[in-house]
Motif scaffolding. Sequence first.
Motif, PDB file in Angstrom:
ATOM      1  N   THR A   6     -10.373   4.310   5.322  1.00 42.13           N
ATOM      2  CA  THR A   6      -9.299   5.123   5.892  1.00 42.13           C
ATOM      3  C   THR A   6      -9.919   5.932   7.031  1.00 42.13           C
ATOM      4  O   THR A   6     -11.067   6.369   6.948  1.00 42.13           O
ATOM      5  N   LEU A  44      -7.198   5.885  -1.776  1.00 43.52           N
ATOM      6  CA  LEU A  44      -6.022   6.667  -1.382  1.00 43.52           C
ATOM      7  C   LEU A  44      -6.133   8.099  -1.900  1.00 43.52           C
ATOM      8  O   LEU A  44      -5.890   9.059  -1.169  1.00 43.52           O
ATOM      9  N   SER A  69       0.833  -1.214   0.000  1.00 42.54           N
ATOM     10  CA  SER A  69       0.000   0.000   0.000  1.00 42.54           C
ATOM     11  C   SER A  69       0.864   1.259   0.000  1.00 42.54           C
ATOM     12  O   SER A  69       0.526   2.255  -0.653  1.00 42.54           O
ATOM     13  N   VAL A 114       0.958   4.504  -2.755  1.00 40.05           N
ATOM     14  CA  VAL A 114       0.972   5.949  -2.478  1.00 40.05           C
ATOM     15  C   VAL A 114       2.175   6.601  -3.152  1.00 40.05           C
ATOM     16  O   VAL A 114       2.061   7.670  -3.763  1.00 40.05           O
ATOM     17  N   SER A 151      -7.353   0.145  -4.628  1.00 41.80           N
ATOM     18  CA  SER A 151      -6.771   0.949  -3.548  1.00 41.80           C
ATOM     19  C   SER A 151      -6.464   2.382  -3.958  1.00 41.80           C
ATOM     20  O   SER A 151      -6.594   3.299  -3.147  1.00 41.80           O
ATOM     21  N   ASP A 152      -6.067   2.600  -5.224  1.00 41.71           N
ATOM     22  CA  ASP A 152      -5.739   3.963  -5.650  1.00 41.71           C
ATOM     23  C   ASP A 152      -6.909   4.913  -5.436  1.00 41.71           C
ATOM     24  O   ASP A 152      -6.720   6.063  -5.035  1.00 41.71           O
ATOM     25  N   ILE A 173      -5.164   2.867   7.146  1.00 34.43           N
ATOM     26  CA  ILE A 173      -5.982   2.201   6.135  1.00 34.43           C
ATOM     27  C   ILE A 173      -6.271   0.803   6.647  1.00 34.43           C
ATOM     28  O   ILE A 173      -5.384   0.125   7.188  1.00 34.43           O
ATOM     29  N   LEU A 192       0.398   2.619   6.711  1.00 34.76           N
ATOM     30  CA  LEU A 192       0.052   1.746   5.595  1.00 34.76           C
ATOM     31  C   LEU A 192       0.609   0.360   5.893  1.00 34.76           C
ATOM     32  O   LEU A 192       1.795   0.113   5.735  1.00 34.76           O
ATOM     33  N   THR A 227      -8.740   9.981   0.046  1.00 37.12           N
ATOM     34  CA  THR A 227      -8.261  10.299   1.391  1.00 37.12           C
ATOM     35  C   THR A 227      -7.352  11.517   1.381  1.00 37.12           C
ATOM     36  O   THR A 227      -7.520  12.440   2.191  1.00 37.12           O
TER      37      THR A 227
END
Length: 194
Positions: free
Chosen positions: A143, A184, A18, A22, A180-181, A114, A93, A187
Amino acid sequence: MIQNKINFAILSTNYGRSAIRVLKLWEEKKLPDNVNIEVVVYQNLPSGAAEYADNLGIKTVRVNKEDFKTREAFEQKLLDVMTENKIDYIFLLAFSYLIKHDLLKQYADRIINIHPSLLPAFKGHKAIQQAMEYGVAYSGITTHFIDMHMDKGKIIAQLPIRFFKNDTFEDIDKRYMENSDQILLETFNEIVNG
């Protein structure tokens, strides 16, 4: 008008999938312009996140909990790293330890975690496995800001993930990583926009 830079630290315990996501978003300039990934703090080797950050010229610091006699000493070292690097927000993460002491006090409402479920469901470790055993049709990713309690702080963003009857853990894990992107990015935008 140029917005003030917001310094983030990433904390990761193991390989750091993760965290790498990021770092890739930052490298591809997909995060808000004023987000700066200042330092990646890692614990275990090998750390893919630390290697990726090194290649981007981002500072990396290894802080191994096993090197400290107490949790307080471990957290004090983390706090020292945050202070030295003028960190505004900390992003956990896949960070395996519950933060409780001075670090949490100094960074109240500024430490983000997360978690692989739609909190408040399936808190703690092995959340995907918990959801599979329960037989849910959906779980997801959350998150949130951390507080003194595990997986209980104020929610920032959530993203549902579909579970299918014959899914293996690997099927679901792949779906989590593929999505996940999105969470992220949401967030970081929520934090930057207040």
